[in-house]
Motif scaffolding. Structure first.
Motif, short mmCIF file in Angstrom:
data_model
loop_
_atom_site.label_atom_id
_atom_site.label_comp_id
_atom_site.label_asym_id
_atom_site.label_seq_id
_atom_site.Cartn_x
_atom_site.Cartn_y
_atom_site.Cartn_z
N ILE A 179 0.82 -1.22 0.00
CA ILE A 179 0.00 0.00 0.00
C ILE A 179 0.85 1.27 0.00
O ILE A 179 0.45 2.28 -0.58
N VAL A 180 2.03 1.24 0.60
CA VAL A 180 2.90 2.41 0.61
C VAL A 180 3.41 2.69 -0.80
O VAL A 180 3.40 3.83 -1.26
N LEU A 181 3.85 1.65 -1.51
CA LEU A 181 4.31 1.81 -2.89
C LEU A 181 3.18 2.31 -3.79
O LEU A 181 3.37 3.19 -4.64
N ILE A 182 1.99 1.79 -3.57
CA ILE A 182 0.82 2.23 -4.35
C ILE A 182 0.52 3.69 -4.06
O ILE A 182 0.28 4.48 -4.98
N GLN A 184 -9.09 -4.90 -6.60
CA GLN A 184 -8.65 -5.38 -5.28
C GLN A 184 -8.22 -4.22 -4.40
O GLN A 184 -8.50 -4.21 -3.19
N LEU A 185 -7.56 -3.23 -4.97
CA LEU A 185 -7.15 -2.05 -4.22
C LEU A 185 -8.37 -1.30 -3.69
O LEU A 185 -8.41 -0.91 -2.52
N GLY A 186 -9.37 -1.14 -4.54
CA GLY A 186 -10.60 -0.50 -4.10
C GLY A 186 -11.26 -1.26 -2.95
O GLY A 186 -11.71 -0.65 -1.97
N ASP A 187 -11.29 -2.57 -3.07
CA ASP A 187 -11.86 -3.40 -2.01
C ASP A 187 -11.05 -3.26 -0.72
O ASP A 187 -11.62 -3.16 0.38
N TYR A 188 -9.72 -3.25 -0.84
CA TYR A 188 -8.85 -3.10 0.32
C TYR A 188 -9.13 -1.77 1.03
O TYR A 188 -9.28 -1.72 2.25
N ILE A 189 -9.19 -0.71 0.26
CA ILE A 189 -9.44 0.63 0.84
C ILE A 189 -10.81 0.65 1.53
O ILE A 189 -10.93 1.15 2.66
N LYS A 190 -11.79 0.08 0.87
CA LYS A 190 -13.15 0.06 1.43
C LYS A 190 -13.21 -0.72 2.74
O LYS A 190 -13.87 -0.30 3.69
#
Length: 104
Positions: A3-6, A95-101
């Motif tokens: 998540i930091v790299l993203i 997947q990123l959207g799901d993770y953030i949510k």
């Protein structure tokens, strides 16, 4: 998922524009098939040169931006001869959207 790299990859306005442009490449770029050999396919891929032209900054800067986003998992690339194409990794972005949510 790093998540930091993203977050670093998303912390630049031009990189955000590139992700937006690549979401609908037919809207922002001319047809891209001309350098992809017959029989090959890289659907929705856009050549680095086209992205550079659209962004209006140097190719070396765009290349480093694209590579950063690729390492973060947001993009994937394909090379055909001397031409490199990039496209969004939609499954990863989902997947990123799901993770953030769920997590943030």
């Amino acid at each position: 998922m790093d998540i930091v790299l993203i977050a670093k990859a998303l912390s630049n306005e031009t990189r955000l524009h590139i992700l937006t442009w690549l979401k609908e490449p037919e809207k922002y770029f001319p047809p891209q098939e001309m350098y992809i050999p017959e029989g090959e396919s890289f659907d929705c891929g856009v050549c680095v040169g086209s992205i550079t032209e659209k962004a209006g900054i140097s190719q070396s800067t765009i290349s480093s931006y694209l590579e950063m986003m690729r390492r973060a998992g947001l993009l994937e690339s394909g090379r055909y001869g001397k031409w490199t194409y990039y496209r969004r990794k939609e499954d990863f972005i989902q997947q990123l959207g799901d993770y953030i949510k769920q997590e943030l």
